[in-house]
Write an enzyme that holds these catalytic residues in place. Structure first.
Site, PDB file in Angstrom:
ATOM      1  N   TYR A 152     -27.457 -31.935  37.120  1.00  0.00           N
ATOM      2  CA  TYR A 152     -28.722 -32.438  36.550  1.00  0.00           C
ATOM      3  C   TYR A 152     -29.840 -32.231  37.557  1.00  0.00           C
ATOM      4  O   TYR A 152     -30.893 -31.670  37.223  1.00  0.00           O
ATOM      5  CB  TYR A 152     -28.569 -33.924  36.201  1.00  0.00           C
ATOM      6  CG  TYR A 152     -29.854 -34.684  36.003  1.00  0.00           C
ATOM      7  CD1 TYR A 152     -30.455 -35.375  37.065  1.00  0.00           C
ATOM      8  CD2 TYR A 152     -30.477 -34.715  34.762  1.00  0.00           C
ATOM      9  CE1 TYR A 152     -31.638 -36.057  36.892  1.00  0.00           C
ATOM     10  CE2 TYR A 152     -31.660 -35.414  34.583  1.00  0.00           C
ATOM     11  CZ  TYR A 152     -32.238 -36.087  35.654  1.00  0.00           C
ATOM     12  OH  TYR A 152     -33.431 -36.765  35.485  1.00  0.00           O
TER      13      TYR A 152
HETATM   14  N1  LIG Z   1     -36.040 -43.168  32.330  1.00  0.00           N
HETATM   15  C1  LIG Z   1     -36.200 -43.058  33.635  1.00  0.00           C
HETATM   16  O1  LIG Z   1     -36.232 -44.063  34.352  1.00  0.00           O
HETATM   17  C2  LIG Z   1     -36.367 -41.704  34.253  1.00  0.00           C
HETATM   18  C3  LIG Z   1     -36.671 -40.605  33.455  1.00  0.00           C
HETATM   19  N2  LIG Z   1     -36.832 -39.374  34.031  1.00  0.00           N
HETATM   20  C4  LIG Z   1     -37.173 -38.242  33.170  1.00  0.00           C
HETATM   21  O2  LIG Z   1     -38.230 -38.636  32.294  1.00  0.00           O
HETATM   22  C5  LIG Z   1     -37.996 -38.105  30.977  1.00  0.00           C
HETATM   23  C6  LIG Z   1     -37.929 -39.250  29.966  1.00  0.00           C
HETATM   24  O3  LIG Z   1     -36.838 -40.106  30.320  1.00  0.00           O
HETATM   25  P1  LIG Z   1     -36.051 -40.905  29.152  1.00  0.00           P
HETATM   26  O4  LIG Z   1     -37.000 -41.321  28.090  1.00  0.00           O
HETATM   27  O5  LIG Z   1     -35.210 -41.927  29.824  1.00  0.00           O
HETATM   28  O6  LIG Z   1     -35.128 -39.741  28.572  1.00  0.00           O
HETATM   29  P2  LIG Z   1     -33.867 -39.846  27.564  1.00  0.00           P
HETATM   30  O7  LIG Z   1     -32.607 -39.926  28.344  1.00  0.00           O
HETATM   31  O8  LIG Z   1     -34.168 -40.872  26.537  1.00  0.00           O
HETATM   32  O9  LIG Z   1     -33.914 -38.375  26.914  1.00  0.00           O
HETATM   33  C7  LIG Z   1     -34.988 -38.026  26.090  1.00  0.00           C
HETATM   34  C8  LIG Z   1     -34.454 -37.337  24.880  1.00  0.00           C
HETATM   35  O10 LIG Z   1     -33.949 -36.040  25.230  1.00  0.00           O
HETATM   36  C9  LIG Z   1     -33.086 -35.687  24.174  1.00  0.00           C
HETATM   37  N3  LIG Z   1     -32.156 -34.596  24.494  1.00  0.00           N
HETATM   38  C10 LIG Z   1     -31.125 -34.622  25.360  1.00  0.00           C
HETATM   39  N4  LIG Z   1     -30.440 -33.453  25.289  1.00  0.00           N
HETATM   40  C11 LIG Z   1     -31.057 -32.701  24.337  1.00  0.00           C
HETATM   41  C12 LIG Z   1     -30.818 -31.417  23.783  1.00  0.00           C
HETATM   42  N5  LIG Z   1     -29.774 -30.677  24.176  1.00  0.00           N
HETATM   43  N6  LIG Z   1     -31.641 -30.956  22.815  1.00  0.00           N
HETATM   44  C13 LIG Z   1     -32.682 -31.716  22.392  1.00  0.00           C
HETATM   45  N7  LIG Z   1     -32.972 -32.947  22.872  1.00  0.00           N
HETATM   46  C14 LIG Z   1     -32.151 -33.424  23.827  1.00  0.00           C
HETATM   47  C15 LIG Z   1     -32.312 -36.955  23.839  1.00  0.00           C
HETATM   48  O11 LIG Z   1     -31.878 -36.877  22.500  1.00  0.00           O
HETATM   49  P3  LIG Z   1     -30.774 -37.889  21.912  1.00  0.00           P
HETATM   50  O12 LIG Z   1     -31.605 -39.059  21.488  1.00  0.00           O
HETATM   51  O13 LIG Z   1     -30.140 -37.133  20.800  1.00  0.00           O
HETATM   52  O14 LIG Z   1     -29.826 -38.190  23.030  1.00  0.00           O
HETATM   53  C16 LIG Z   1     -33.316 -38.053  24.140  1.00  0.00           C
HETATM   54  O15 LIG Z   1     -33.812 -38.685  22.985  1.00  0.00           O
HETATM   55  C17 LIG Z   1     -36.712 -37.282  31.062  1.00  0.00           C
HETATM   56  O16 LIG Z   1     -37.031 -35.920  31.261  1.00  0.00           O
HETATM   57  C18 LIG Z   1     -36.018 -37.855  32.282  1.00  0.00           C
HETATM   58  O17 LIG Z   1     -35.148 -36.905  32.906  1.00  0.00           O
HETATM   59  C19 LIG Z   1     -36.658 -39.153  35.370  1.00  0.00           C
HETATM   60  C20 LIG Z   1     -36.328 -40.211  36.200  1.00  0.00           C
HETATM   61  C21 LIG Z   1     -36.237 -41.563  35.711  1.00  0.00           C
HETATM   62  N1  LIG Z   2     -32.798 -37.920  30.688  1.00  0.00           N
HETATM   63  C1  LIG Z   2     -32.785 -38.963  31.537  1.00  0.00           C
HETATM   64  N2  LIG Z   2     -32.955 -38.768  32.855  1.00  0.00           N
HETATM   65  C2  LIG Z   2     -32.904 -39.834  33.694  1.00  0.00           C
HETATM   66  C3  LIG Z   2     -32.719 -41.121  33.210  1.00  0.00           C
HETATM   67  C4  LIG Z   2     -32.554 -41.299  31.804  1.00  0.00           C
HETATM   68  O1  LIG Z   2     -32.372 -42.431  31.315  1.00  0.00           O
HETATM   69  N3  LIG Z   2     -32.599 -40.201  31.016  1.00  0.00           N
HETATM   70  N4  LIG Z   2     -32.683 -42.205  34.024  1.00  0.00           N
HETATM   71  C5  LIG Z   2     -32.762 -42.046  35.330  1.00  0.00           C
HETATM   72  C6  LIG Z   2     -32.652 -43.323  36.125  1.00  0.00           C
HETATM   73  O2  LIG Z   2     -33.804 -44.085  35.936  1.00  0.00           O
HETATM   74  C7  LIG Z   2     -32.444 -43.206  37.586  1.00  0.00           C
HETATM   75  O3  LIG Z   2     -33.511 -42.501  38.120  1.00  0.00           O
HETATM   76  C8  LIG Z   2     -32.370 -44.601  38.217  1.00  0.00           C
HETATM   77  O4  LIG Z   2     -31.541 -45.406  37.501  1.00  0.00           O
HETATM   78  C9  LIG Z   2     -32.907 -40.720  35.989  1.00  0.00           C
HETATM   79  N5  LIG Z   2     -33.041 -39.658  35.017  1.00  0.00           N
END
Ligand SMILES: NC(=O)C1=CN([C@@H]2O[C@H](COP(=O)(O)OP(=O)(O)OC[C@H]3O[C@@H](n4cnc5c(N)ncnc54)[C@H](OP(=O)(O)O)[C@@H]3O)[C@@H](O)[C@H]2O)C=CC1
Ligand SMILES: Nc1nc2c(c(=O)[nH]1)N=C([C@H](O)[C@@H](O)CO)CN2
Length: 240
Positions: A152
């Site tokens: 990742y």
């Molecule tokens: N949340 C956090 O604290 C953090 C977030 N981030 C980044 O910020 C962004 C938003 O985070 P967050 O809202 O938690 O993200 P999520 O984990 O909720 O992912 C967002 C969406 O991506 C979709 N997805 C995953 N795989 C695919 C695929 N193969 N094709 C199409 N869609 C796909 C998922 O669909 P489905 O609903 O079907 O699973 C999900 O709804 C992300 O890019 C994440 O990596 C980075 C660090 C911390």
């Molecule tokens: N696609 C996602 N990426 C990440 C997520 C997530 O929920 N969906 N969450 C994290 C975490 O917040 C991590 O940074 C600390 O717990 C990282 N990326």
């Protein structure tokens, strides 16, 4: 005045859903991709958001989403690559499949979409006299690596590198930047011990919430100068 179109991938839940809702409420025309259907998608649809189901693991579905956008948009104000799969290395897949899946969603899909939709991003700049924006949602661990999410992290690092290349290629019509959160919101399944351990990793010791990410997008769209850079949303993880 022609519509200002905002494309957000992976907006069926969590950050993408809240970002889509915010920008639709502000009068933009939002187009989202989602993979799993949830009540949030119905809610966005009822608000007038254009919702398209796509699994970025499938190149034909990436193409289908691009063609849908090309059919309905004469220009794009912003494309936010938010879709992401936080897959741990310890899973039931082979090492090959694990890295392939991470590269497909975090690199292949943004790479193809940016190239294919670049003319519509440039068109916004020419029609509206303001820059368009590409935003890549990366991660704090791009600069640190990860013990448990190596594939990742490597794929997010590749996405961050695409920011450098596309910002050079698309300037001055289009700005290209990363937003690198360390934490926005925990997942429901995160237990108390994990939450406390994670909060202690930053000097701010807080879970900022989705508005922190929305404010970062707002800043990038309002900027006339920033490109090829990263907005770090990490609560001071880099300071002791
Ligand atoms: N949340 C956090 O604290 C953090 C977030 N981030 C980044 O910020 C962004 C938003 O985070 P967050 O809202 O938690 O993200 P999520 O984990 O909720 O992912 C967002 C969406 O991506 C979709 N997805 C995953 N795989 C695919 C695929 N193969 N094709 C199409 N869609 C796909 C998922 O669909 P489905 O609903 O079907 O699973 C999900 O709804 C992300 O890019 C994440 O990596 C980075 C660090 C911390
Ligand atoms: N696609 C996602 N990426 C990440 C997520 C997530 O929920 N969906 N969450 C994290 C975490 O917040 C991590 O940074 C600390 O717990 C990282 N990326």
């Amino acid at each position: 005045m022609p519509q200002s179109n905002i494309i957000i991938t992976g907006a069926g839940q969590r950050f993408g859903y809240h970002l889509a809702k915010a920008y639709q409420q502000r009068g933009f025309q939002v187009y989202i991709s989602y993979r799993s259907h949830r009540p949030q998608v119905d809610e966005l649809q009822a608000m007038g958001v254009d919702c398209w189901q796509v699994d970025f693991q499938n190149d034909d579905e990436i193409q289908g989403f691009v063609e849908h956008i090309q059919k309905h948009c004469s220009s794009i104000r912003a494309l936010v690559h938010n879709a992401s799969d936080w897959l741990p290395d310890n899973n039931d897949l082979s090492l090959t499949e694990t890295l392939a899946r991470m590269l497909q969603v975090h690199v292949q899909a943004p790479f193809q979409m940016n190239h294919l939709l670049a003319p519509l991003l440039r068109a916004h700049s020419q029609q509206h006299g303001q820059c368009a924006d590409l935003i890549h949602m990366t991660d704090y661990i791009v600069d640190k690596g990860s013990k448990k999410h190596m594939a990742y992290a490597a794929s997010k690092a590749a996405l961050a590198n695409l920011t450098l290349s596309f910002s050079s290629m698309l300037a001055p019509d289009v700005k290209v930047n990363n937003i690198a959160p360390a934490l926005l919101k925990f997942n429901d399944y995160d237990d108390q011990a994990y939450r406390l351990k994670t909060l202690k990793k930053s000097v701010m010791e807080k879970e900022p919430g989705w508005q922190e990410g929305i404010a970062a997008v707002d800043y990038l769209l309002a900027s006339v100068y920033m490109t090829g850079r990263t907005l770090h949303l990490d609560g001071g993880r880099n300071v002791s």
